[in-house]
Write a protein that holds these residues in place. Structure first.
Motif, mmCIF file in Angstrom:
data_model
loop_
_atom_site.group_PDB
_atom_site.id
_atom_site.type_symbol
_atom_site.label_atom_id
_atom_site.label_comp_id
_atom_site.label_asym_id
_atom_site.label_seq_id
_atom_site.Cartn_x
_atom_site.Cartn_y
_atom_site.Cartn_z
ATOM 1 N N ARG A 160 0.855 -1.190 0.000
ATOM 2 C CA ARG A 160 0.000 0.000 0.000
ATOM 3 C C ARG A 160 0.889 1.238 0.000
ATOM 4 N NH1 ARG A 160 -5.119 0.066 0.744
ATOM 5 N NH2 ARG A 160 -4.959 2.237 1.372
ATOM 6 N N ASP A 161 0.324 2.313 -0.553
ATOM 7 C CA ASP A 161 1.038 3.585 -0.514
ATOM 8 C C ASP A 161 0.644 4.372 0.725
ATOM 9 O OD1 ASP A 161 2.414 3.113 -2.901
ATOM 10 O OD2 ASP A 161 0.722 3.831 -4.095
ATOM 11 N N ALA A 162 -0.634 4.756 0.816
ATOM 12 C CA ALA A 162 -1.090 5.552 1.952
ATOM 13 C C ALA A 162 -1.203 4.688 3.198
ATOM 14 C CB ALA A 162 -2.442 6.184 1.637
ATOM 15 N N PRO A 163 -0.869 5.236 4.358
ATOM 16 C CA PRO A 163 -1.103 4.491 5.607
ATOM 17 C C PRO A 163 -2.585 4.148 5.757
ATOM 18 C CG PRO A 163 0.260 6.435 6.003
ATOM 19 C CD PRO A 163 -0.264 6.555 4.606
ATOM 20 N N LEU A 164 -2.853 2.932 6.208
ATOM 21 C CA LEU A 164 -4.230 2.467 6.377
ATOM 22 C C LEU A 164 -4.464 2.087 7.831
ATOM 23 C CD1 LEU A 164 -6.956 1.630 5.055
ATOM 24 C CD2 LEU A 164 -5.978 -0.662 4.755
ATOM 25 N N ILE A 165 -5.455 2.720 8.447
ATOM 26 C CA ILE A 165 -5.899 2.334 9.775
ATOM 27 C C ILE A 165 -7.259 1.670 9.632
ATOM 28 C CG2 ILE A 165 -4.624 4.214 10.861
ATOM 29 C CD1 ILE A 165 -7.332 5.692 11.173
ATOM 30 N N GLY A 166 -7.647 0.864 10.599
ATOM 31 C CA GLY A 166 -8.930 0.199 10.452
ATOM 32 C C GLY A 166 -9.409 -0.452 11.723
ATOM 33 N N THR A 167 -10.679 -0.776 11.726
ATOM 34 C CA THR A 167 -11.279 -1.515 12.831
ATOM 35 C C THR A 167 -12.194 -2.578 12.263
ATOM 36 O OG1 THR A 167 -12.407 -1.269 14.960
ATOM 37 C CG2 THR A 167 -13.340 -0.043 13.120
ATOM 38 N N HIS A 168 -12.331 -3.678 12.991
ATOM 39 C CA HIS A 168 -13.222 -4.771 12.604
ATOM 40 C C HIS A 168 -14.306 -4.890 13.675
ATOM 41 C CE1 HIS A 168 -10.788 -6.839 9.333
ATOM 42 N NE2 HIS A 168 -10.031 -5.821 9.720
#
Length: 372
Positions: free
Chosen positions: A176-184
């Motif tokens: 990935r290029d952009a940082p990715l944050i996430g929640t499940h």
């Protein structure tokens, strides 16, 4: 002592006396991990009348009659999960029945605040009965052990959580290029606060992007949930927000879950209450940093830069945690993350072997003490 139990005790595996254990539940991945010693035989979960194969709840083994009827099949009872299905009096009767047939009772305190319940007060009343009566109490963190000491005046042995990622699992390396944050959010069980977590993510993402961090955020949840109103609110909160996307999906199998988590720079835990987190352990195995709400003892599971706390529902606090973790953590698909995963796998191999050996030794000691 029954003949079957006595003969089982005389058998040896690798020089150690073999032991037979009723673990509740036997089929849970945590239980399978900690009882992997060849000298430990765990009885399979009894079938639940009317339930599909693989369903262990409510556990039939937590029944005084079942324990009495199966006295010759095992030598020890180890309770992990499933007590919430019963009254405190029923659980007392189970422990009394186990002691009556000569079985020591071990209890692993995974939860002080039950993740499957909105109100844990009834569950805590169960703990008030189980913990004083168990022959040994285990827990996962020193912080939880302090609660056991302060509330129940018992010394709980601290045994760390084993690896969740199988040692032979292939670790995905998504680029990935952009940082990715996430929640499940999964199926929005009672301790998951979907709307509050979504608002905090929207706020924190806006703050980071406004500060020049090109972060993207992803909110995942099952297409079938327990709280449809909460799901609809999550969708509304995230609708048309720059940098924030929502994905609904069927329950992920292990490979799909590993791939989804491996894409993240930071995983945000969505819990309103809880004690310990297996999800956090899987992220640690995968080299994914975790932003954990300051509830329970999540930040005591791994005391390193991979976990950073935030105030639940506070977008500013979450943004601070994310900034710290993004700066300190290796990117997905990087050589640094691959190296981190390799180091953690090696560490897990040692600690998991110690955990397995600890359980086997504890079982043998308790069985021998009760036989005297």
């Amino acid at each position: 002592m029954t003949t079957a139990a006595a003969s089982g005790r005389r058998r040896e595996v690798g020089g150690n006396p073999a032991v037979s254990v009723v673990a509740v539940p036997a089929g849970h991945p945590y239980v399978r991990a900690v009882t992997a010693d060849p000298s430990v035989r765990v009885l399979p979960d009894p079938p639940v009348p009317g339930a599909a194969a693989g369903v262990w709840w409510p556990p039939p083994a937590l029944d005084p009659g079942w324990i009495a009827a199966n006295r010759a099949e095992a030598q020890l009872l180890h309770i992990h999960f499933g007590t919430e299905s019963f009254s405190p009096a029923h659980l007392v009767a189970c422990i009394d029945a186990a002691h009556a047939v000569g079985w020591p009772v071990v209890f692993t305190l995974h939860d002080l605040d039950h993740p499957q319940l909105s109100d844990s007060s009834a569950y805590v009343r169960q703990l008030d009965e189980i913990i004083p009566r168990a022959d040994a109490v285990l827990t996962l963190t020193s912080a939880a052990a302090r609660v056991v000491r302060d509330r129940w005046h018992r010394e709980a042995e601290v045994v760390p959580h084993p690896a969740v990622l199988p040692p032979d699992a292939e670790v995905p390396r998504p680029a990935r290029d952009a940082p990715l944050i996430g929640t499940h959010l999964k199926d929005l069980r009672p301790n998951v606060d979907g709307p509050v977590t979504a608002r905090a993510i929207v706020d924190a993402t806006g703050r980071l992007r406004g500060a020049g961090v090109p972060v993207e955020a992803r909110v995942l949840l099952h297409d079938r949930v327990r709280d449809e109103a909460a799901r609809d609110e999550v969708l509304r909160i995230c609708d048309d927000v720059p940098g924030v996307s929502v994905m609904t999906h069927a329950r992920l199998d292990d490979d799909a879950l590993h791939h989804a988590l491996s894409q993240l720079d930071v995983c945000i835990l969505p819990y309103r209450h809880g004690t310990h987190s297996g999800w956090l352990e899987l992220c640690w195995d995968l080299g994914v940093a975790v932003a954990a709400p300051r509830v329970g003892f999540f930040d005591d599971q791994h005391v390193d830069d991979s976990v950073h706390g935030f105030i639940p529902g506070d977008g500013d606090s979450l943004a601070v945690a994310l900034q710290h973790l993004l700066a300190a953590s290796p990117r997905p698909c990087s050589a640094a993350r691959a190296s981190l995963i390799a180091r953690r796998r090696a560490e897990r191999a040692n600690t998991d072997a110690a955990v397995v050996a600890h359980h086997a030794r504890l079982y043998r000691r308790l069985i021998e003490e009760r036989a005297r």
